[in-house]
Design a protein around this motif. Structure first.
Motif, PDB file in Angstrom:
ATOM      1  N   ALA A  57       0.801  -1.149  -0.203  1.00  0.00           N
ATOM      2  CA  ALA A  57       0.126  -0.102  -0.105  1.00  0.00           C
ATOM      3  C   ALA A  57       0.945   1.314   0.132  1.00  0.00           C
ATOM      4  O   ALA A  57       0.650   2.406  -0.709  1.00  0.00           O
ATOM      5  CB  ALA A  57      -0.981  -0.070   1.262  1.00  0.00           C
ATOM      6  N   LEU A  58       2.013   1.067   0.716  1.00  0.00           N
ATOM      7  CA  LEU A  58       2.788   2.452   0.891  1.00  0.00           C
ATOM      8  C   LEU A  58       3.593   2.731  -0.433  1.00  0.00           C
ATOM      9  O   LEU A  58       3.704   3.548  -0.939  1.00  0.00           O
ATOM     10  CB  LEU A  58       3.866   2.304   1.843  1.00  0.00           C
ATOM     11  CG  LEU A  58       3.625   1.999   3.402  1.00  0.00           C
ATOM     12  CD1 LEU A  58       4.560   1.840   4.328  1.00  0.00           C
ATOM     13  CD2 LEU A  58       2.428   3.203   3.710  1.00  0.00           C
ATOM     14  N   THR A  59       3.829   1.700  -0.974  1.00  0.00           N
ATOM     15  CA  THR A  59       4.628   1.852  -2.257  1.00  0.00           C
ATOM     16  C   THR A  59       3.603   2.413  -3.296  1.00  0.00           C
ATOM     17  O   THR A  59       4.036   2.870  -4.457  1.00  0.00           O
ATOM     18  CB  THR A  59       5.384   0.673  -3.048  1.00  0.00           C
ATOM     19  OG1 THR A  59       4.284  -0.465  -3.091  1.00  0.00           O
ATOM     20  CG2 THR A  59       6.328  -0.248  -2.019  1.00  0.00           C
ATOM     21  N   LEU A  60       2.538   1.857  -3.365  1.00  0.00           N
ATOM     22  CA  LEU A  60       1.197   2.438  -4.139  1.00  0.00           C
ATOM     23  C   LEU A  60       0.943   3.802  -3.690  1.00  0.00           C
ATOM     24  O   LEU A  60       0.043   4.385  -4.613  1.00  0.00           O
ATOM     25  CB  LEU A  60       0.243   1.505  -4.206  1.00  0.00           C
ATOM     26  CG  LEU A  60       0.517   0.165  -4.668  1.00  0.00           C
ATOM     27  CD1 LEU A  60      -0.647  -0.732  -4.427  1.00  0.00           C
ATOM     28  CD2 LEU A  60       0.892   0.318  -6.333  1.00  0.00           C
ATOM     29  N   GLY A  61       1.774   4.385  -2.870  1.00  0.00           N
ATOM     30  CA  GLY A  61       1.502   5.932  -2.659  1.00  0.00           C
ATOM     31  C   GLY A  61       0.640   6.210  -1.453  1.00  0.00           C
ATOM     32  O   GLY A  61       0.406   7.508  -1.127  1.00  0.00           O
ATOM     33  N   ALA A  62      -0.108   5.369  -0.760  1.00  0.00           N
ATOM     34  CA  ALA A  62      -0.928   5.477   0.341  1.00  0.00           C
ATOM     35  C   ALA A  62      -0.003   6.015   1.631  1.00  0.00           C
ATOM     36  O   ALA A  62       1.165   5.520   1.802  1.00  0.00           O
ATOM     37  CB  ALA A  62      -1.549   4.040   0.546  1.00  0.00           C
ATOM     38  N   SER A  63      -0.700   6.817   2.299  1.00  0.00           N
ATOM     39  CA  SER A  63       0.005   7.403   3.384  1.00  0.00           C
ATOM     40  C   SER A  63      -0.180   6.215   4.508  1.00  0.00           C
ATOM     41  O   SER A  63      -0.941   5.117   4.400  1.00  0.00           O
ATOM     42  CB  SER A  63      -0.707   8.591   4.165  1.00  0.00           C
ATOM     43  OG  SER A  63      -2.046   8.111   4.502  1.00  0.00           O
ATOM     44  N   GLY A  64       0.761   6.206   5.493  1.00  0.00           N
ATOM     45  CA  GLY A  64       0.585   5.124   6.638  1.00  0.00           C
ATOM     46  C   GLY A  64      -1.051   5.095   7.252  1.00  0.00           C
ATOM     47  O   GLY A  64      -1.373   3.994   7.472  1.00  0.00           O
TER      48      GLY A  64
ATOM     49  N   ARG B  22      -3.700   5.713   5.584  1.00  0.00           N
ATOM     50  CA  ARG B  22      -4.569   5.165   4.899  1.00  0.00           C
ATOM     51  C   ARG B  22      -4.351   3.747   4.587  1.00  0.00           C
ATOM     52  O   ARG B  22      -5.445   2.807   4.533  1.00  0.00           O
ATOM     53  CB  ARG B  22      -4.382   5.840   3.607  1.00  0.00           C
ATOM     54  CG  ARG B  22      -5.440   5.592   2.450  1.00  0.00           C
ATOM     55  CD  ARG B  22      -4.947   6.004   1.039  1.00  0.00           C
ATOM     56  NE  ARG B  22      -5.968   5.430   0.044  1.00  0.00           N
ATOM     57  CZ  ARG B  22      -7.198   5.985  -0.220  1.00  0.00           C
ATOM     58  NH1 ARG B  22      -7.790   6.971   0.355  1.00  0.00           N
ATOM     59  NH2 ARG B  22      -7.965   5.338  -1.143  1.00  0.00           N
ATOM     60  N   ALA B  23      -2.948   3.300   4.644  1.00  0.00           N
ATOM     61  CA  ALA B  23      -2.805   1.927   4.644  1.00  0.00           C
ATOM     62  C   ALA B  23      -3.456   1.150   5.721  1.00  0.00           C
ATOM     63  O   ALA B  23      -3.958  -0.091   5.820  1.00  0.00           O
ATOM     64  CB  ALA B  23      -1.352   1.621   4.727  1.00  0.00           C
TER      65      ALA B  23
END
Lengths: 239, 297
Positions: free
Chosen positions: B191-198, B200-201
């Motif tokens: 999720a993080l590599t896809l641009g989500a914040s912590g 949001r993940a």
């Protein structure tokens, strides 16, 4: 995108995962990090993706220092070893995740998200599986969905951790070709980690042989085969 | 012994040996095991529950209902619900935070933290209650100041809530830790590599993945928070109509030989427990497909 690794070192507590290593990856190349387990290849990949931070050294993207960039700012399409698909989401939602996670002003509208996901499903040649859940897919299908999910964010580079590790031999061969085609059509700088020297030699433009946290040799597959630089490389590519 | 195997006795030689799967027991063993399980269940679970309801209704439903409308009963029910309503959400948040910290990060003293989370399980609730009295009682430094500023902890609601939180602390974390260890960090990292914040993940990936374990933890926590006796008995001071929770009121009524009142209140407490159980079963039944999908992956 051109990637430069400048004297990157990493230690976890008292164990050294990477001795200072340097490597230049030309833009658009398909590069294999090849080595046995514990050679530091995955650590290096994770440092490129921003999932791990180096103890010392720098990473440069197109000549710009990217060492301090967060994982989100790196915009690296990352394919995980066991794919790490979101198990409670459909294939469609998995692929759309990166687009929906964007801040509101850069987030594409729903119709555009649908269009892009559909195009990616066509690219991985699985147009009919959008509504399925990861648990309903075969290993090979999961790998391709993970690839599509990584590509959806329009990444600056593609990083793959043992992308073929969890697959049986026949599917493996097929998907190698698939990765090559996707690489050639997108032109993305692509780095993948593998412990399988056949895979590295067959697929990569450039092979980086690693052992015990050091880079043993960097070269085109045929050059490494013809002129192994160290006894380790000779032994490793023979087996 | 070997002779027997090589030369079967006449009794078994005549008919072919019955084949059955290696993991299956003989018919007799199965019947005995099932009977033992059902017997145990009947004696330990069904019978006590039945007795509670039977005693409550011993002099008719009308008297049971009247006893429940008396002020000490209503105030006990209200207090117990308030205590559960505060301590369960608090422990859900603490439990998630603790499980998240333990399973997603590596740090020194992690084993110690896990032991610390289990502490309320290994310490007697009475000891925990006494510790709170010593810490916040009128004779202590903090307690004296708090009482002087009109905010007493001991013999008041805050003390009861604190004791309940302490006693029920491990439930949510204990349910979540094994699930989160099994799931690993890969999905969050993806999720993080896809641009989500912590954050949001956490909301879109972690929370949906742990929601069933979280639900079980919360239900267990709730059941215990409503039923806790020892620790609450020490800190509450058992002031009738003010700081007496349901279990404490039940004990007081029972000691005063008011058996209908005691068992009526006990039946309500048991019903609250059964209600949460029914709720859980209903949710499981409605989301059976999701549960199965989550397990198969």
């Amino acid at each position: 995108m051109h990637i430069e690794i400048d004297e990157i070192a990493k230690s976890f507590g008292s164990t050294t995962a990477l001795h200072p290593v340097s490597l230049a990856i030309p833009s658009g190349a398909l590069v294999a990090l090849l080595g046995p387990s514990g050679s530091g290849k995955t650590t290096l990949l994770r440092i490129l993706g921003g999932l791990e931070f180096p103890t010392s050294g720098r990473v440069l993207f197109d000549g710009q220092d990217a060492t301090g960039l967060s994982v989100q700012e790196r915009r690296a399409g990352f394919v995980f070893q066991s794919y790490a698909l979101f198990r409670h989401m459909t294939v469609f939602e998995n692929i759309a995740y990166g687009l929906r996670a964007r801040p509101r002003r850069t987030r594409p509208p729903q119709a555009e998200i649908e269009r892009r996901v559909t195009r990616l499903l066509e690219l991985i040649q699985l147009p009919q599986i959008a509504k399925r859940f990861p648990s309903q897919l075969s290993g090979g299908q999961r790998q391709r969905v993970a690839l599509a999910r990584a590509l959806a964010i329009e990444p600056r580079m593609l990083l793959l951790d043992e992308p073929f590790g969890a697959l049986d031999a026949r599917v493996r061969k097929e998907l190698r070709q698939g990765l090559r085609e996707i690489h050639d059509s997108t032109g993305l700088t692509t780095v993948f980690v593998t412990h399988d020297q056949d895979e590295a030699m067959e697929l990569a433009d450039l092979v980086v042989v690693m052992s015990m946290g050091r880079i043993e040799q960097v070269g085109r597959p045929q050059d490494i085969r013809a002129r192994p630089a160290t006894p380790f490389v000779r032994e490793f590519i023979e087996t | 012994m070997f002779d027997d195997a090589l030369h079967p006795t006449p009794a078994t030689a005549g008919r072919p040996a019955k084949w059955r799967p290696a993991t299956e027991e003989s018919r007799l063993t199965r019947i005995l095991l099932i009977a033992a399980a059902l017997g145990g269940l009947a004696i330990l679970v069904v019978a006590p529950l039945a007795v509670v309801f039977a005693e409550a209704l011993a002099r008719g439903a009308a008297q049971a209902v009247t006893s429940l409308t008396r002020p000490e009963a209503t105030s006990a029910i209200r207090l117990t619900l308030i205590v559960a309503a505060i301590s369960v959400p608090v422990n859900a948040v603490f439990g998630i935070a603790a499980a998240w910290t333990i399973t997603k990060f590596d740090f020194r003293g992690k084993a110690f933290l896990i032991t610390l989370i289990d502490l309320p399980f290994s310490i007697s609730p009475v000891v925990a209650g006494l510790a709170l009295v010593l810490l916040f009682g009128t004779n202590s430094l903090i307690g004296g100041w708090l009482v002087a500023s009109g905010f007493p902890i001991i013999f008041a609601l805050p003390g009861i809530v604190l004791a309940s939180i302490f006693v029920t602390f491990p439930f949510v974390a204990r349910e979540l830790i094994p699930v989160m260890i099994e799931q690993g960090r890969a999905e969050e990292e993806a999720a993080l590599t896809l641009g989500a914040s912590g954050w949001r993940a956490f909301l879109t990936v972690t929370l949906p993945n742990i929601k069933w374990a979280l639900l079980y933890g919360v239900l267990l926590c709730n059941a215990r928070a409503m039923g806790e006796f020892g620790a609450v008995a020490v800190v509450s001071g058992k002031i009738r109509g003010q700081t007496a929770t349901m279990p404490i009121t039940i004990e007081m009524l029972y000691n005063e030989y008011l058996s209908v009142a005691a068992f009526s209140l006990a039946a309500v407490l048991a019903a609250l427990g059964l209600l949460t159980l029914a709720l859980k079963t209903l949710l499981e039944w409605r989301h059976a497909d999701q549960l199965a999908a989550g397990r198969r992956h």
